[in-house]
Design a protein around this motif. Structure first.
Motif, short mmCIF file in Angstrom:
data_model
loop_
_atom_site.label_atom_id
_atom_site.label_comp_id
_atom_site.label_asym_id
_atom_site.label_seq_id
_atom_site.Cartn_x
_atom_site.Cartn_y
_atom_site.Cartn_z
N GLY A 41 -6.69 -10.55 0.74
CA GLY A 41 -7.50 -9.57 0.02
C GLY A 41 -6.89 -8.19 -0.07
N TYR A 42 -5.56 -8.13 -0.11
CA TYR A 42 -4.87 -6.84 -0.16
C TYR A 42 -5.24 -6.05 -1.41
CZ TYR A 42 -0.83 -3.68 -0.61
OH TYR A 42 -0.02 -2.58 -0.77
N GLU A 43 -5.37 -6.72 -2.54
CA GLU A 43 -5.67 -6.02 -3.79
C GLU A 43 -7.03 -5.33 -3.75
OE1 GLU A 43 -4.98 -7.70 -7.55
OE2 GLU A 43 -3.20 -8.82 -6.95
N ASP A 44 -7.95 -5.85 -2.96
CA ASP A 44 -9.25 -5.21 -2.82
C ASP A 44 -9.18 -4.03 -1.86
OD1 ASP A 44 -10.49 -7.05 -4.50
OD2 ASP A 44 -10.82 -8.47 -2.86
N ALA A 45 -8.29 -4.11 -0.87
CA ALA A 45 -8.21 -3.07 0.14
C ALA A 45 -7.54 -1.80 -0.39
CB ALA A 45 -7.45 -3.58 1.37
N VAL A 46 -6.43 -1.96 -1.11
CA VAL A 46 -5.65 -0.79 -1.53
C VAL A 46 -6.42 0.16 -2.44
CG1 VAL A 46 -3.60 -0.05 -2.80
CG2 VAL A 46 -3.43 -1.91 -1.16
N PRO A 47 -7.14 -0.32 -3.48
CA PRO A 47 -7.89 0.63 -4.32
C PRO A 47 -8.92 1.44 -3.54
CG PRO A 47 -7.68 -1.46 -5.46
CD PRO A 47 -7.18 -1.68 -4.06
N SER A 48 -9.39 0.92 -2.41
CA SER A 48 -10.36 1.68 -1.63
C SER A 48 -9.76 2.93 -1.02
CB SER A 48 -10.94 0.79 -0.51
OG SER A 48 -9.97 0.51 0.47
N PHE A 49 -8.43 2.99 -0.97
CA PHE A 49 -7.75 4.17 -0.43
C PHE A 49 -7.38 5.18 -1.52
CE2 PHE A 49 -6.36 0.86 2.71
CZ PHE A 49 -7.11 1.34 3.76
N HIS A 50 -7.67 4.86 -2.78
CA HIS A 50 -7.16 5.67 -3.88
C HIS A 50 -7.62 7.11 -3.82
CE1 HIS A 50 -6.58 6.82 -8.23
NE2 HIS A 50 -5.39 6.42 -7.86
N GLU A 51 -8.87 7.32 -3.45
CA GLU A 51 -9.38 8.69 -3.40
C GLU A 51 -8.77 9.48 -2.24
OE1 GLU A 51 -11.26 10.03 -5.71
OE2 GLU A 51 -11.17 8.11 -6.77
N LEU A 52 -8.20 8.77 -1.27
CA LEU A 52 -7.59 9.45 -0.12
C LEU A 52 -6.15 9.88 -0.36
CD1 LEU A 52 -8.74 7.24 2.90
CD2 LEU A 52 -9.41 9.60 2.47
N ILE A 53 -5.51 9.29 -1.35
CA ILE A 53 -4.08 9.49 -1.52
C ILE A 53 -3.72 10.96 -1.73
CG2 ILE A 53 -2.11 9.02 -3.03
CD1 ILE A 53 -3.08 6.17 -3.28
N ASP A 54 -4.51 11.67 -2.49
CA ASP A 54 -4.24 13.10 -2.71
C ASP A 54 -4.29 13.87 -1.40
OD1 ASP A 54 -3.80 15.41 -4.45
OD2 ASP A 54 -5.83 15.97 -3.88
N ILE A 55 -5.27 13.54 -0.56
CA ILE A 55 -5.38 14.20 0.75
C ILE A 55 -4.18 13.85 1.63
CG2 ILE A 55 -6.75 14.32 2.88
CD1 ILE A 55 -9.22 13.76 1.17
N LEU A 56 -3.80 12.58 1.63
CA LEU A 56 -2.66 12.15 2.43
C LEU A 56 -1.38 12.83 1.96
CD1 LEU A 56 -3.40 8.31 2.68
CD2 LEU A 56 -3.85 10.07 4.39
N ASN A 57 -1.24 13.00 0.66
CA ASN A 57 -0.06 13.68 0.13
C ASN A 57 0.02 15.12 0.59
OD1 ASN A 57 1.27 11.68 -1.28
ND2 ASN A 57 0.09 11.96 -3.14
N ARG A 58 -1.12 15.77 0.68
CA ARG A 58 -1.14 17.18 1.08
C ARG A 58 -0.87 17.37 2.57
NH1 ARG A 58 -6.64 19.47 -0.80
NH2 ARG A 58 -7.16 17.34 -1.39
N TYR A 59 -1.32 16.44 3.38
CA TYR A 59 -1.25 16.66 4.82
C TYR A 59 -0.22 15.81 5.56
CZ TYR A 59 -5.49 19.37 4.22
OH TYR A 59 -6.40 20.32 3.82
#
Length: 271
Positions: free
Chosen positions: A237-255
């Protein structure tokens, strides 16, 4: 103590230290009479110094069996990690074994980034870090994080075959990690970086552009590995898990890491 306290990237001409450090390492491999910290410090001194060279010479590490030695040391140190897991409240602060373990992982990261020669000991090396990654999951956050960073470093180096990561259970371990409900941002970042590199490696050509008789064989092998990884990710179920992190990616990029892709498709491997 002197070796371990020298500034990490303090450059010294290799003629001053190389032969002597190699003799120290060979002596310990034969006699096993150095402390864990002393042996680790000798390797740390050697790897950090040679990593400063424009042309990183793997021959020294092949000769001295660095992957095999780290795997053996991590296996020994994992016993102390498990002991601390059972007696954390009694022990309190981190043990000296944990400090040495962390240092092994740090120099393993440097080695993974710079090595250029494939070594048959890689699978065991990867397996030892995966074992430490799983063993430290719930109680040693810094070691757990350094494990994922070391595994991520291995994915960016073509000398480390994707097949080695598959055989060493690295892909299974990181895939399992990304489904955990208690995943923190640093580990999320590391997992996404790991899979982004795996995806990139399998989408690109990992062999020379010039035509030769091995091209078809290499392409067939790459397609076989792609299919195996794709099926594994799909099953879990990797394809279901990764999109759940999409909103976090901008935060992760900054920090944490400024180069995570905003395109979800960059994290997927197409069969």
């Amino acid at each position: 103590m002197s070796l371990s306290c020298l500034n990490t990237f303090f450059k010294i001409e290799r003629g001053i230290f190389l032969n002597e450090i190699k003799e120290i390492i060979k002596h310990h491999q034969e006699k096993r009479d150095l402390s864990r910290l002393a042996y680790q410090s000798a390797w740390q001194f050697l790897i950090y110094r040679l990593s400063l060279d424009k042309f990183f010479e793997d021959v020294n590490f092949v000769e001295l069996h660095f992957p095999r030695e780290v795997a053996r040391e991590l296996e020994e140190l994992s016993k102390f990690l498990n002991l601390k897991k059972n007696e954390r409240e009694k022990i309190g602060n981190e043990t000296k074994e944990e400090i040495v373990l962390y240092r092994w992982l740090r120099i393993s990261e440097v080695y993974f980034r710079r090595c250029r020669l494939w070594n048959e000991e890689f699978v065991g090396f990867v397996s030892s870090i995966v074992h430490m990654f799983l063993a430290s999951r719930n109680h040693c956050e810094e070691i757990h994080y350094q494990c994922i960073i070391s595994l991520y470093a291995s994915t960016g180096n073509k000398a480390v075959k994707v097949e080695d990561l598959l055989k060493g259970k690295a892909i299974d371990a990181v895939l399992e990690e990304i489904h955990r409900p208690t995943l923190n941002d640093r580990i999320t970042n590391g997992c996404l970086r790991f899979f982004m590199n795996i995806s990139r490696r399998l989408k690109e050509d990992d062999y020379d552009d010039n035509n030769n008789n091995d091209d078809d064989e290499k392409e067939d092998e790459r397609e076989k590995i792609k299919k195996e990884i794709f099926e594994k990710l799909e099953e879990e179920g990797y394809e279901d898990a990764v999109p759940s992190f999409h909103e976090l990616i901008d935060i992760l990029n900054r920090y944490y890491y400024p180069f995570l892709s905003l395109d979800i498709l960059d994290y997927f491997v197409n069969a």
